[in-house]
Design an enzyme around this catalytic site. Structure first.
Site, PDB file in Angstrom:
ATOM      1  N   GLU A 102      -1.540   0.984  -6.432  1.00  0.00           N
ATOM      2  CA  GLU A 102      -1.084   1.121  -5.045  1.00  0.00           C
ATOM      3  C   GLU A 102       0.400   1.455  -5.028  1.00  0.00           C
ATOM      4  O   GLU A 102       1.157   1.025  -5.907  1.00  0.00           O
ATOM      5  CB  GLU A 102      -1.381  -0.200  -4.312  1.00  0.00           C
ATOM      6  CG  GLU A 102      -0.864  -0.301  -2.894  1.00  0.00           C
ATOM      7  CD  GLU A 102      -1.463   0.695  -1.917  1.00  0.00           C
ATOM      8  OE1 GLU A 102      -1.467   1.907  -2.235  1.00  0.00           O
ATOM      9  OE2 GLU A 102      -1.871   0.287  -0.816  1.00  0.00           O
ATOM     10  N   ASP A 103       0.822   2.205  -4.032  1.00  0.00           N
ATOM     11  CA  ASP A 103       2.235   2.558  -3.935  1.00  0.00           C
ATOM     12  C   ASP A 103       3.077   1.382  -3.467  1.00  0.00           C
ATOM     13  O   ASP A 103       4.085   1.042  -4.076  1.00  0.00           O
ATOM     14  CB  ASP A 103       2.438   3.776  -3.004  1.00  0.00           C
ATOM     15  CG  ASP A 103       1.773   3.608  -1.644  1.00  0.00           C
ATOM     16  OD1 ASP A 103       1.157   2.542  -1.387  1.00  0.00           O
ATOM     17  OD2 ASP A 103       1.849   4.539  -0.824  1.00  0.00           O
ATOM     18  N   ASP A 106       2.727  -4.159   1.508  1.00  0.00           N
ATOM     19  CA  ASP A 106       3.507  -4.424   2.708  1.00  0.00           C
ATOM     20  C   ASP A 106       2.944  -5.692   3.366  1.00  0.00           C
ATOM     21  O   ASP A 106       3.205  -6.793   2.911  1.00  0.00           O
ATOM     22  CB  ASP A 106       3.425  -3.179   3.595  1.00  0.00           C
ATOM     23  CG  ASP A 106       4.325  -3.218   4.798  1.00  0.00           C
ATOM     24  OD1 ASP A 106       5.394  -3.837   4.726  1.00  0.00           O
ATOM     25  OD2 ASP A 106       3.961  -2.631   5.837  1.00  0.00           O
ATOM     26  N   PHE A 155      11.647   0.768   5.914  1.00  0.00           N
ATOM     27  CA  PHE A 155      10.616   1.793   5.725  1.00  0.00           C
ATOM     28  C   PHE A 155      11.116   2.781   4.677  1.00  0.00           C
ATOM     29  O   PHE A 155      12.191   3.358   4.810  1.00  0.00           O
ATOM     30  CB  PHE A 155      10.305   2.505   7.039  1.00  0.00           C
ATOM     31  CG  PHE A 155       9.005   3.243   6.963  1.00  0.00           C
ATOM     32  CD1 PHE A 155       7.801   2.583   7.218  1.00  0.00           C
ATOM     33  CD2 PHE A 155       8.958   4.580   6.601  1.00  0.00           C
ATOM     34  CE1 PHE A 155       6.585   3.247   7.107  1.00  0.00           C
ATOM     35  CE2 PHE A 155       7.750   5.253   6.488  1.00  0.00           C
ATOM     36  CZ  PHE A 155       6.557   4.585   6.747  1.00  0.00           C
ATOM     37  N   ARG A 168       6.822  13.011   0.735  1.00  0.00           N
ATOM     38  CA  ARG A 168       6.103  12.544  -0.467  1.00  0.00           C
ATOM     39  C   ARG A 168       6.694  13.148  -1.740  1.00  0.00           C
ATOM     40  O   ARG A 168       6.613  12.570  -2.811  1.00  0.00           O
ATOM     41  CB  ARG A 168       4.628  12.948  -0.405  1.00  0.00           C
ATOM     42  CG  ARG A 168       3.809  12.214   0.622  1.00  0.00           C
ATOM     43  CD  ARG A 168       2.334  12.446   0.357  1.00  0.00           C
ATOM     44  NE  ARG A 168       1.494  12.170   1.509  1.00  0.00           N
ATOM     45  CZ  ARG A 168       1.056  10.960   1.830  1.00  0.00           C
ATOM     46  NH1 ARG A 168       1.384   9.919   1.116  1.00  0.00           N
ATOM     47  NH2 ARG A 168       0.276  10.785   2.894  1.00  0.00           N
TER      48      ARG A 168
END
Ligand code: IMP
Length: 181
Positions: A102-103, A106, A155, A168
């Protein structure tokens, strides 16, 4: 020569050299834990695709990959609390050593949901690797085994992470100041 677009509004949080070193370190940890056994990496689309590609090439183990896509957010950047699989895995994971790639972790809603779904499919082992972790935002607990960087509540974009499908392709992870995390 093509001119680079200015990115003054972005603040670099993690440089590509730092990320490269960290991915290498995570790969060594994973190799140590799996003792030469084959691994199956499950990449959560789309944000984790760059992390997957780099991690995959660092791993000196027999590795296979599959992809899963979920929608976890309502409108904008606020979590709706709902998680839904929009593209399932192509192959069964029963009996495999699986690492979910997973990136960013959160609220934890996405990984909490996916972990439970994938665990029910009877893998031999199920681990989680997340490049980034925003602990301040956590709503659901997630058993993460490999974490790249703990980052502040902001963010971020770049290295696969987007805002409305942009950014990206940035090699660094950057803070996008105008967006509420
Ligand atoms: P969670 O379910 O709240 O843990 O969110 C996981 C997903 O939200 C990630 O896979 C990202 O797609 C997205 N996300 C969370 N924080 C950020 C961020 O700072 N930048 C870009 N995407 C984010």
């Amino acid at each position: 020569m093509a001119r680079k677009r200015p990115r003054e509004h972005l603040k670099v949080l993690l440089r590509k050299s730092q990320i490269r070193r960290k991915v290498r370190h995570l790969a060594r940890q994973i190799e140590h834990d799996f003792h030469g056994e084959p691994l199956h990496l499950v990449c959560i689309l789309k944000g984790a695709c760059i992390f997957l590609a780099d991690l995959l090439r660092e791993l000196e183990l027999p590795v296979s990959v599959d992809f899963i896509a979920v929608s976890s957010y309502g409108k904008g950047s606020l979590p709706s609390g709902e998680v839904r699989i929009t593209k399932d895995l192509d192959h069964s994971i029963e009996g495999l050593n699986v690492i979910i790639v997973e990136d960013i972790l959160d609220t934890g809603l996405t990984l909490n949901y996916l972990y439970r779904i994938l665990q029910s499919r009877k893998p031999k082992a199920l681990k989680i690797a997340a490049l980034l972790d925003k602990p301040a935002r956590r709503l659901k607990e997630v058993p993460v085994d490999y974490i790249g960087f703990k980052i502040p509540d902001a963010f971020v974009v770049g290295y696969g992470l987007d805002y409305g499908e942009r950014y990206r392709n940035l090699p660094d992870v950057c803070i996008l100041p105008a967006v509420e995390a």
